[in-house]
Design a protein around this motif. Structure first.
Motif, PDB file in Angstrom:
ATOM      1  N   MET A   1       0.702  -1.179  -0.044  1.00  0.00           N
ATOM      2  CA  MET A   1      -0.015  -0.060   0.111  1.00  0.00           C
ATOM      3  C   MET A   1       1.079   1.296  -0.001  1.00  0.00           C
ATOM      4  N   PRO A   2       0.554   2.196  -0.984  1.00  0.00           N
ATOM      5  CA  PRO A   2       1.480   3.485  -1.376  1.00  0.00           C
ATOM      6  C   PRO A   2       1.272   4.458   0.192  1.00  0.00           C
ATOM      7  N   LEU A   3       2.326   5.092   0.613  1.00  0.00           N
ATOM      8  CA  LEU A   3       2.110   6.153   1.572  1.00  0.00           C
ATOM      9  C   LEU A   3       1.284   7.204   1.217  1.00  0.00           C
ATOM     10  N   PRO A   4       0.400   7.998   2.129  1.00  0.00           N
ATOM     11  CA  PRO A   4      -0.034   9.094   1.697  1.00  0.00           C
ATOM     12  C   PRO A   4       0.804  10.140   1.175  1.00  0.00           C
ATOM     13  N   ALA A   5       0.084  10.774   0.196  1.00  0.00           N
ATOM     14  CA  ALA A   5       0.839  12.151  -0.316  1.00  0.00           C
ATOM     15  C   ALA A   5       0.877  13.268   0.726  1.00  0.00           C
ATOM     16  N   LEU A   6       2.018  13.885   0.751  1.00  0.00           N
ATOM     17  CA  LEU A   6       2.195  15.057   1.580  1.00  0.00           C
ATOM     18  C   LEU A   6       2.909  16.315   0.771  1.00  0.00           C
ATOM     19  N   THR A   7       2.340  17.395   1.110  1.00  0.00           N
ATOM     20  CA  THR A   7       2.807  18.512   0.935  1.00  0.00           C
ATOM     21  C   THR A   7       3.447  19.263   2.019  1.00  0.00           C
ATOM     22  N   LEU A   8       4.479  19.380   2.021  1.00  0.00           N
ATOM     23  CA  LEU A   8       5.082  19.901   3.212  1.00  0.00           C
ATOM     24  C   LEU A   8       5.989  21.358   3.172  1.00  0.00           C
ATOM     25  N   SER A   9       6.181  22.053   4.132  1.00  0.00           N
ATOM     26  CA  SER A   9       6.604  23.391   4.236  1.00  0.00           C
ATOM     27  C   SER A   9       7.569  23.238   5.749  1.00  0.00           C
ATOM     28  N   LEU A  10       8.799  23.160   5.349  1.00  0.00           N
ATOM     29  CA  LEU A  10       9.817  22.773   6.705  1.00  0.00           C
ATOM     30  C   LEU A  10      10.449  24.256   6.958  1.00  0.00           C
ATOM     31  N   GLN A  11      10.147  24.803   7.901  1.00  0.00           N
ATOM     32  CA  GLN A  11      10.722  26.161   8.389  1.00  0.00           C
ATOM     33  C   GLN A  11      11.569  26.203   9.583  1.00  0.00           C
ATOM     34  N   PHE A  12      12.355  27.038   9.711  1.00  0.00           N
ATOM     35  CA  PHE A  12      13.418  27.164  10.556  1.00  0.00           C
ATOM     36  C   PHE A  12      13.414  28.709  11.137  1.00  0.00           C
ATOM     37  N   ALA A  13      13.167  28.827  12.339  1.00  0.00           N
ATOM     38  CA  ALA A  13      13.133  30.286  12.913  1.00  0.00           C
ATOM     39  C   ALA A  13      14.770  30.514  12.915  1.00  0.00           C
ATOM     40  N   ARG A  14      15.295  31.628  13.111  1.00  0.00           N
ATOM     41  CA  ARG A  14      16.499  32.006  13.361  1.00  0.00           C
ATOM     42  C   ARG A  14      16.868  32.061  14.989  1.00  0.00           C
ATOM     43  N   PHE A  15      17.860  31.132  15.447  1.00  0.00           N
ATOM     44  CA  PHE A  15      18.032  30.929  16.703  1.00  0.00           C
ATOM     45  C   PHE A  15      19.474  30.455  16.811  1.00  0.00           C
ATOM     46  N   ASP A  16      20.240  30.591  18.017  1.00  0.00           N
ATOM     47  CA  ASP A  16      21.351  30.354  18.231  1.00  0.00           C
ATOM     48  C   ASP A  16      21.470  28.689  18.135  1.00  0.00           C
ATOM     49  N   GLY A  17      22.298  28.049  17.492  1.00  0.00           N
ATOM     50  CA  GLY A  17      22.543  26.580  17.227  1.00  0.00           C
ATOM     51  C   GLY A  17      21.422  25.994  16.243  1.00  0.00           C
ATOM     52  N   ALA A  18      20.793  26.805  15.336  1.00  0.00           N
ATOM     53  CA  ALA A  18      19.982  26.379  14.460  1.00  0.00           C
ATOM     54  C   ALA A  18      20.413  25.419  13.330  1.00  0.00           C
ATOM     55  N   ALA A  19      21.677  25.562  13.062  1.00  0.00           N
ATOM     56  CA  ALA A  19      22.499  24.821  12.077  1.00  0.00           C
ATOM     57  C   ALA A  19      22.271  23.212  12.623  1.00  0.00           C
ATOM     58  N   GLU A  20      22.549  22.964  13.629  1.00  0.00           N
ATOM     59  CA  GLU A  20      22.367  21.700  14.341  1.00  0.00           C
ATOM     60  C   GLU A  20      21.122  21.089  14.022  1.00  0.00           C
ATOM     61  N   HIS A  21      20.187  21.824  14.225  1.00  0.00           N
ATOM     62  CA  HIS A  21      18.800  21.382  14.046  1.00  0.00           C
ATOM     63  C   HIS A  21      18.284  21.043  12.685  1.00  0.00           C
ATOM     64  N   ARG A  22      19.051  22.040  11.767  1.00  0.00           N
ATOM     65  CA  ARG A  22      18.815  21.916  10.225  1.00  0.00           C
ATOM     66  C   ARG A  22      19.226  20.731   9.933  1.00  0.00           C
ATOM     67  N   ALA A  23      20.412  20.272  10.388  1.00  0.00           N
ATOM     68  CA  ALA A  23      21.458  19.030  10.078  1.00  0.00           C
ATOM     69  C   ALA A  23      20.692  17.857  10.490  1.00  0.00           C
ATOM     70  N   ALA A  24      19.876  17.807  11.586  1.00  0.00           N
ATOM     71  CA  ALA A  24      18.943  16.752  12.302  1.00  0.00           C
ATOM     72  C   ALA A  24      17.806  16.442  11.498  1.00  0.00           C
ATOM     73  N   LEU A  25      17.443  17.392  10.694  1.00  0.00           N
ATOM     74  CA  LEU A  25      16.049  17.473   9.895  1.00  0.00           C
ATOM     75  C   LEU A  25      16.245  17.597   8.454  1.00  0.00           C
ATOM     76  N   PRO A  26      16.789  16.810   7.708  1.00  0.00           N
ATOM     77  CA  PRO A  26      16.809  16.616   6.309  1.00  0.00           C
ATOM     78  C   PRO A  26      15.298  16.497   5.854  1.00  0.00           C
ATOM     79  N   ARG A  27      15.151  17.299   4.864  1.00  0.00           N
ATOM     80  CA  ARG A  27      13.692  17.477   4.281  1.00  0.00           C
ATOM     81  C   ARG A  27      13.174  15.959   3.895  1.00  0.00           C
ATOM     82  N   HIS A  28      14.046  14.895   3.344  1.00  0.00           N
ATOM     83  CA  HIS A  28      13.444  13.932   2.854  1.00  0.00           C
ATOM     84  C   HIS A  28      13.248  13.078   3.842  1.00  0.00           C
ATOM     85  N   LYS A  29      13.894  12.970   5.158  1.00  0.00           N
ATOM     86  CA  LYS A  29      13.810  12.060   6.410  1.00  0.00           C
ATOM     87  C   LYS A  29      12.362  12.779   7.099  1.00  0.00           C
ATOM     88  N   VAL A  30      12.226  13.981   7.218  1.00  0.00           N
ATOM     89  CA  VAL A  30      11.016  14.532   7.752  1.00  0.00           C
ATOM     90  C   VAL A  30       9.776  14.164   6.961  1.00  0.00           C
TER      91      VAL A  30
END
Length: 152
Positions: A1-30
């Motif tokens: 059974m195929p997975l449901p379709a998803l339209t995704l907007s992935l957004q990151f606010a500006r904050f200290d350490g944001a790069a580490e969080h971006r790295a943990a959340l690659p779009r394809h994995k999310v």
């Protein structure tokens, strides 16, 4: 059974350490984590925020004056799931450390958790509902290759 379709907007606010969080959340994995938790097609926004924004949203919408790990704003469940998930990066990071999990693993769990909320799952209605939701989260997470998020 195929997975449901998803339209995704992935957004990151500006904050200290944001790069580490971006790295943990690659779009394809999310996308993969969310789609495995969806029962039908969806349009979702995921926003990673700092403590101030997380606290402001929790206060405004839940009347709780603290930043929490994930907030789910569900707008529709039919014919397409429409929802926003807001995750507070410093809270997620702290909880991951306390639970001896990687940042990515904890984000995956909270995204699955929030996605279930967007579909009407609720762990605060009864102990039985909480156990059912936790069991389903565990099934999804182990299916994605993670360990049981509730194992101690």
């Amino acid at each position: 059974m195929p997975l449901p379709a998803l339209t995704l907007s992935l957004q990151f606010a500006r904050f200290d350490g944001a790069a580490e969080h971006r790295a943990a959340l690659p779009r394809h994995k999310v996308m993969r984590w969310l789609r495995h938790a969806l029962a039908s097609d969806a349009e979702m926004a995921v926003r990673i925020v700092d403590t101030e924004e997380g606290q402001q949203l929790n206060r405004a919408y839940r009347e709780k004056d603290y930043a929490t790990n994930v907030l789910t704003f569900d707008y529709a469940q039919e014919p397409v799931i429409l929802a926003d998930l807001v995750l507070c990066a410093p809270v997620v990071e702290r909880e991951a450390r306390e639970q001896n999990k990687t940042l990515q693993e904890h984000y995956a769990h909270l995204l699955v958790h929030g996605t279930l909320h967007a579909q009407g799952w609720d762990h605060e209605t009864s102990e039985e509902d909480a156990q059912e939701m936790e069991a389903y989260e565990t099934e999804i997470m182990t299916g994605l290759g993670f360990t049981d998020p509730y194992a101690t």
